[in-house]
Design an enzyme around this catalytic site. Structure first.
Site, PDB file in Angstrom:
ATOM      1  CE  LYS A 158     -13.252  -6.887   1.505  1.00 54.27           C
ATOM      2  NZ  LYS A 158     -12.480  -6.035   2.353  1.00 54.27           N
ATOM      3  CG  HIS A 194      -9.529  -5.374  -1.627  1.00 51.38           C
ATOM      4  ND1 HIS A 194      -8.692  -5.469  -0.535  1.00 51.38           N
ATOM      5  CD2 HIS A 194      -8.733  -5.012  -2.661  1.00 51.38           C
ATOM      6  CE1 HIS A 194      -7.449  -5.198  -0.910  1.00 51.38           C
ATOM      7  NE2 HIS A 194      -7.447  -4.916  -2.200  1.00 51.38           N
ATOM      8  CG  HIS A 227      -8.896  -1.067   2.452  1.00 53.02           C
ATOM      9  ND1 HIS A 227      -9.031  -1.127   1.099  1.00 53.02           N
ATOM     10  CD2 HIS A 227      -8.995  -2.337   2.892  1.00 53.02           C
ATOM     11  CE1 HIS A 227      -9.198  -2.385   0.738  1.00 53.02           C
ATOM     12  NE2 HIS A 227      -9.186  -3.131   1.811  1.00 53.02           N
ATOM     13  CG  HIS A 235     -11.525  -3.226   6.669  1.00 53.12           C
ATOM     14  ND1 HIS A 235     -11.820  -3.391   5.335  1.00 53.12           N
ATOM     15  CD2 HIS A 235     -10.450  -4.010   6.890  1.00 53.12           C
ATOM     16  CE1 HIS A 235     -10.963  -4.224   4.786  1.00 53.12           C
ATOM     17  NE2 HIS A 235     -10.109  -4.619   5.721  1.00 53.12           N
ATOM     18  CG  HIS A 249      -7.907  -8.265   8.307  1.00 50.66           C
ATOM     19  ND1 HIS A 249      -8.358  -9.061   7.287  1.00 50.66           N
ATOM     20  CD2 HIS A 249      -7.822  -7.008   7.785  1.00 50.66           C
ATOM     21  CE1 HIS A 249      -8.533  -8.335   6.192  1.00 50.66           C
ATOM     22  NE2 HIS A 249      -8.214  -7.078   6.461  1.00 50.66           N
ATOM     23  CG  ASP A 278      -6.996  -3.155   6.062  1.00 47.72           C
ATOM     24  OD1 ASP A 278      -7.312  -4.303   6.399  1.00 47.72           O
ATOM     25  OD2 ASP A 278      -6.416  -2.897   4.989  1.00 47.72           O
TER      26      ASP A 278
HETATM   27  C1  NCD Z   1      -5.157  -7.747   4.626  1.00 47.00           C
HETATM   28  C2  NCD Z   1      -4.835  -9.068   5.307  1.00 47.00           C
HETATM   29  O1  NCD Z   1      -3.671  -9.293   5.636  1.00 47.00           O
HETATM   30  O2  NCD Z   1      -5.740  -9.874   5.521  1.00 47.00           O
HETATM   31  N1  NCD Z   1      -3.944  -7.130   4.195  1.00 47.00           N
HETATM   32  C3  NCD Z   1      -3.756  -5.823   3.962  1.00 47.00           C
HETATM   33  O3  NCD Z   1      -2.676  -5.463   3.508  1.00 47.00           O
HETATM   34  N2  NCD Z   1      -4.671  -4.924   4.221  1.00 47.00           N
HETATM   35  C4  NCD Z   1      -6.108  -7.990   3.519  1.00 47.00           C
HETATM   36  C5  NCD Z   1      -6.794  -6.753   3.020  1.00 47.00           C
HETATM   37  O4  NCD Z   1      -7.583  -6.117   3.715  1.00 47.00           O
HETATM   38  O5  NCD Z   1      -6.573  -6.414   1.855  1.00 47.00           O
HETATM   39 ZN    ZN Z   2      -8.385  -5.545   5.239  1.00 45.92          ZN
END
Ligand code: NCD
Ligand code: ZN
Length: 347
Positions: A102, A139, A177, A16, A18, A251
Site C-alpha cells: 500500500k 490512497h 476508495h 479495503h 480497517h 473502507d
Molecule cells: C482511515 C482510517 O481511519 O484508518 N480513515 C478514513 O477516513 N478512511 C484511513 C484511510 O483509509 O484513509
Molecule cells: Zn481506508
C-alpha cells in the site's frame, strides 16, 4: 414471507477494511465476518505493518479475535515506506504473507506519517512489484497543503498516477476508495487489466452536503472527504454499467466516539454492520442489481487473481435497523447510519 424479494450471491469480499487491534478488533470483527468471506486488512495501525513478521503476527491476532464460527480470511498488505526491503517484499508476496502493498502519501490520512513524500523515492520498489506481479494499492490523494481538500484525488491522478502508469505500465494498481468523476473516467477510459478502483458505500450514498445538514456531522467525516453530488452520481453510474474494473471496498474505519467527536476529530466511517446492505440498496436504486454480484464477489478476486469464493449468502428485502452503537469496554463506536432503517437484511 416467501413473497419477499431475495438475492442469493457468492459470499463477497471486502477489498479495503480497517480492523484496528486489541479490544476494538475483538468487538468489530464479527460484523465483517457475517457478510464477507475475506477482507484486505489495511496496514495503518499506530505502528504500521511494514514487514512479514508484523503481518504474520497481526493476521494471527485477527484470527484469534474471531467470535463466530464463520470462515474468514484476512488478506494482509505491506505498508510501503522508502525503507521497505525488496527482499522482504518479494519473500512476503511469494510466501503469500502479503497480497499486495500500500502506498500512502505522507500525512494523507490516519497513521500515515511514514508515508511516501515523492513517488520517485520508491521507483525501485515499484519496479520489483511490476516484475513479480504484486498489486499496488493506492490512497490516491495529493497531500500538498496548497491543494484544496476537494481536489486532492483529481490532482493525484494528474500529478502522480499518470506518470506512475507511464513508468510502470504493467504494474497492477488499485486506486482505492475513489470519490470523483475524474477517477471514474480515468479508470473507464484506460480500461486496462492493470487498473481498478474500489468504491465505498458512503461515497455512493452521500455527498458533501450530508456532512453539514442539520449541523456538522463528524460521523460522516472520512478521507477522501465526501464530494459534490456530481461526483457521487459518477460513482453510482460507474457501478451501474457493469464494468469489471470497479469493486467493493468498504473502507470501514472505526474510531472511538471520543476520538471522532473531539476538537480535532479523526477521519473514518465505521460501516461494517451495514456496508453490504448499503451497497444492495444503491444497486437497487440504480436498477443495476444484475451487476451486484460481480461488484461484490467476482471483480475483486479476478483482478487480484485469486479464486472466487464458494460460499454464498442471501439478502432479503425486509426492513433492517442498523445498530446504534458498539460498546468497547466503557467506550463505544457509532456505526454509519446508526439507528436508521434500511430496506435490506441478511437472511
Ligand atoms: C482511515 C482510517 O481511519 O484508518 N480513515 C478514513 O477516513 N478512511 C484511513 C484511510 O483509509 O484513509
Ligand atoms: Zn481506508
Amino acid at each position: 414471507m416467501s413473497s419477499l424479494k431475495k438475492i442469493k450471491i457468492i459470499k463477497p469480499d471486502d477489498w479495503h477494511l480497517h480492523l484496528r487491534d486489541k479490544k476494538i478488533l475483538k468487538k468489530i470483527l464479527r460484523y465483517t465476518q457475517t457478510f464477507y468471506r475475506r477482507a484486505i486488512i489495511m496496514p495503518n495501525l499506530n505502528k504500521p505493518i511494514t514487514n512479514c513478521k508484523k503481518a504474520i503476527a497481526y493476521k494471527r491476532r485477527i484470527i484469534n479475535a474471531s467470535q463466530l464460527n464463520t470462515k474468514f480470511e484476512p488478506l494482509m498488505i505491506c505498508y510501503l515506506t522508502k525503507e521497505t526491503s525488496l527482499q522482504e517484499l518479494k519473500y512476503g508476496f511469494f510466501k503469500k504473507i502479503f497480497i499486495g502493498a500500500k502506498l500512502y502519501p505522507d500525512q494523507s490520512t490516519t497513521n500515515s506519517k511514514t508515508g511516501i513524500n515523492k513517488i520517485s523515492e520508491i521507483f525501485h520498489i515499484l519496479e520489483l512489484m511490476q516484475k513479480i506481479n504484486m498489486p499496488l494499492l493506492i490512497h490516491g490523494e495529493d497531500n500538498n497543503f496548497d491543494i484544496d481538500i476537494y481536489d486532492r484525488e483529481a490532482k493525484f491522478i494528474e500529478n502522480t498516477l499518470v506518470l506512475l502508469r507511464k513508468t510502470f505500465p504493467e504494474l497492477k494498481i488499485i486506486l482505492e476508495h475513489i470519490t470523483t468523476k475524474e477517477a471514474v473516467y480515468y479508470i473507464e477510459e484506460n480500461n486496462s487489466p492493470y487498473l481498478a478502483g474500489t468504491i465505498t458505500p458512503h461515497h455512493l450514498m452521500l455527498n458533501r452536503n450530508n456532512m453539514f445538514i442539520g449541523g456538522i456531522q463528524p460521523n460522516l467525516y472520512c478521507l477522501p472527504i465526501l464530494k459534490r453530488n456530481i461526483h457521487q452520481n459518477a460513482l453510482r453510474q460507474a457501478i451501474s454499467n457493469g464494468s469489471t474494473r470497479f469493486f467493493l471496498g468498504s473502507d470501514s474505519a472505526p474510531h472511538l466516539y471520543e476520538n471522532k467527536i473531539n476538537l480535532i476529530g479523526c477521519a473514518g466511517i465505521f460501516n461494517a454492520p451495514s456496508s453490504l446492505l448499503c451497497y444492495v440498496t444503491v444497486f437497487e436504486e440504480m436498477k443495476a442489481l444484475k451487476y451486484f454480484e460481480s461488484f461484490c464477489s467476482k471483480n475483486g478476486p479476478n483482478f487480484y487473481n485469486i479464486p472466487i469464493n464458494k460460499e454464498s449468502i442471501t439478502l432479503i428485502k425486509k426492513p433492517y435497523k442498523i445498530l446504534e452503537k458498539v460498546s468497547v469496554g466503557k467506550e463505544f463506536i457509532i456505526p454509519f447510519l446508526s439507528g436508521e432503517i434500511l430496506n435490506w437484511s441478511i437472511l
